[in-house]
Design a protein around this motif. Structure first.
Motif, short mmCIF file in Angstrom:
data_model
loop_
_atom_site.label_atom_id
_atom_site.label_comp_id
_atom_site.label_asym_id
_atom_site.label_seq_id
_atom_site.Cartn_x
_atom_site.Cartn_y
_atom_site.Cartn_z
N ASP A 43 13.82 -154.68 -20.77
CA ASP A 43 13.16 -155.62 -21.68
C ASP A 43 13.71 -155.45 -23.09
OD1 ASP A 43 11.91 -153.38 -22.81
OD2 ASP A 43 9.99 -153.76 -21.83
N GLU A 44 13.09 -156.13 -24.04
CA GLU A 44 13.58 -156.09 -25.43
C GLU A 44 13.54 -154.69 -26.02
OE1 GLU A 44 12.87 -159.90 -27.94
OE2 GLU A 44 11.02 -159.56 -26.79
N ILE A 94 12.97 -152.55 -15.84
CA ILE A 94 12.12 -153.56 -15.21
C ILE A 94 12.30 -153.47 -13.70
CG2 ILE A 94 11.88 -156.05 -14.85
CD1 ILE A 94 12.69 -156.39 -17.79
N HIS A 105 7.19 -156.96 -11.75
CA HIS A 105 7.80 -158.29 -11.63
C HIS A 105 8.31 -158.46 -10.20
CE1 HIS A 105 7.40 -158.48 -15.97
NE2 HIS A 105 7.98 -157.30 -16.03
N ASN A 131 22.47 -162.48 -19.63
CA ASN A 131 21.10 -162.12 -19.99
C ASN A 131 20.19 -163.36 -20.03
OD1 ASN A 131 22.01 -159.49 -20.26
ND2 ASN A 131 22.46 -159.76 -22.44
N SER A 173 16.78 -163.98 -18.00
CA SER A 173 15.61 -164.24 -18.84
C SER A 173 14.92 -165.53 -18.41
CB SER A 173 16.01 -164.33 -20.31
OG SER A 173 16.57 -163.11 -20.75
N PHE A 225 10.88 -164.26 -19.64
CA PHE A 225 10.85 -163.49 -20.89
C PHE A 225 12.22 -162.86 -21.09
CE2 PHE A 225 9.59 -160.64 -17.52
CZ PHE A 225 10.17 -159.42 -17.83
N ARG A 226 12.48 -162.40 -22.30
CA ARG A 226 13.82 -161.95 -22.65
C ARG A 226 14.14 -160.59 -22.04
NH1 ARG A 226 15.40 -162.35 -28.84
NH2 ARG A 226 14.89 -164.53 -28.29
N VAL A 227 15.25 -160.54 -21.30
CA VAL A 227 15.72 -159.30 -20.71
C VAL A 227 17.22 -159.19 -20.91
CG1 VAL A 227 13.90 -159.25 -18.95
CG2 VAL A 227 16.09 -160.35 -18.43
#
Length: 265
Positions: free
Chosen positions: A39-40, A45, A50, A106, A110, A115-117
Motif C-alpha cells: 500500500d501507500e 497486501i 483483500h 501500479n 490499483s 485503492f493505490r498500491v
C-alpha cells in the motif's frame, strides 16, 4: 513417496502456477514470491484482507509474467521494467528495500483493488533473513511469509476432507510442493528430506490463518470459516493451528514431478 505437485507464486497472494520442474535456490523455488503488492505506506497486501487477489491469474513464459482477470486486458511484467527507485516495504514486521514497478503497472493493480498500491520486486543484494530461531546463519527468504518453501502431504489433505462437508483443494493452503505416498501428517515429524537430489531441512510446522477460508475459485471468504474451523478442532498446538511443514533448502538443483522423496531425519 514421490513429489506429486509443484507450485510457484511469482506475486505474493495472487494465484499460483503449477509447474513440472522447478529450480531451487537458497531463497526457495525460482520465481516464487519475488514480487508483492504494497500500500501507500509500503505495507504488504494479501488475501487475508483483500480476498479478490485470489482471482488474479498468473502465467510465466520466458521470464515474462502475465497477470489477468475476466474482462480486462492482461498485464505483462518483466524484471527489466522495475525502476532504480527503491522503496522501504514491510512484511510481517521485517523492513526490506525493494524496487518499484512503473506507474502503468501500479495503476493496473490499483484500479483492480480500488485503492493505490505498488508492485515491488525483491532485491537479492539486500536479503531478508529467516527467523534465527529456526535457521542457520545466512538463511534468507523471499516475500514468502517466513520460510523459503512449504510442503504438505496429500494424505493430510485427504484426511482433512473426510472431516469436511465440502472438500477443499490444496489451493486453499498454497504449498510449494505436495508429497504423496505417506500417511496423513507424516510431515509433522520430518527433520530433513531429499526430493530428487535436493536436500531440505524441515524447520517448523506452518500455522494457518484466515487466508485458508478464502475460496480460490470465487475470491470470497467462506462464511462457515472452513477449513480453518475444522482444523482448529484437531490441529491446534501452542503456536496455532498447524497444517504443513516449512522447509529451507540446503542444496541447489532441480526438482521434478514424480521425483522420489526420502526422509533423511
Amino acid at each position: 513417496m514421490k513429489l506429486s505437485e509443484i507450485v510457484i507464486h511469482p506475486i505474493k497472494s495472487l494465484a499460483g502456477i503449477s509447474v513440472n520442474v522447478a529450480h531451487t535456490t537458497p531463497l526457495g523455488l525460482a520465481n516464487d514470491r519475488m514480487m508483492m503488492l504494497v500500500d501507500e505506506h509500503g505495507k504488504f497486501i494479501t488475501q487475508r484482507v483483500h480476498s479478490k487477489l485470489a482471482l488474479l491469474e498468473v502465467s510465466l513464459s520466458n521470464q515474462e509474467l502475465t497477470v489477468s482477470y475476466d474482462g480486462v486486458a492482461p498485464l505483462a511484467i518483466t524484471q527489466a521494467m522495475f525502476t532504480d527507485q527503491e522503496k522501504t516495504v514491510e512484511i510481517w514486521g521485517d523492513m526490506c528495500q525493494a524496487k518499484v514497478a512503473p506507474a502503468s503497472v501500479n495503476q493496473w493493480f490499483s484500479q483492480y483493488l480500488g485503492f493505490r498500491v505498488s508492485l515491488v520486486s525483491y532485491q537479492q543484494s539486500k536479503p531478508r533473513p529467516v527467523d534465527p530461531n529456526y535457521a542457520q546463519a545466512d538463511d534468507n527468504v523471499s516475500f514468502a511469509d517466513g520460510f523459503p518453501l512449504l510442503v504438505i502431504s496429500q494424505g493430510s489433505l485427504d484426511d482433512l476432507n473426510t472431516r469436511l462437508s465440502t472438500p477443499v483443494t490444496m489451493k486453499s493452503f498454497r504449498p510449494n510442493i505436495v508429497v504423496e505416498g505417506c500417511p496423513p501428517y507424516a510431515e509433522d515429524s520430518w527433520k530433513q528430506i531429499k526430493v530428487g537430489e535436493v536436500i531440505f531441512d524441515a524447520v517448523k510446522l506452518c500455522s494457518r490463518c484466515i487466508l485458508t477460508t478464502v475460496d480460490p475459485q470465487t475470491g470470497v471468504k467462506r462464511e462457515d470459516k472452513e477449513p480453518l474451523k475444522t482444523l482448529s478442532q484437531y490441529r491446534r498446538q501452542a503456536g496455532g493451528v498447524m497444517f504443513g511443514m516449512n522447509l529451507i533448502p540446503r542444496t541447489n538443483g532441480e526438482i521434478r514431478l514424480d521425483d522420489k522423496v526420502e526422509v533423511l531425519a
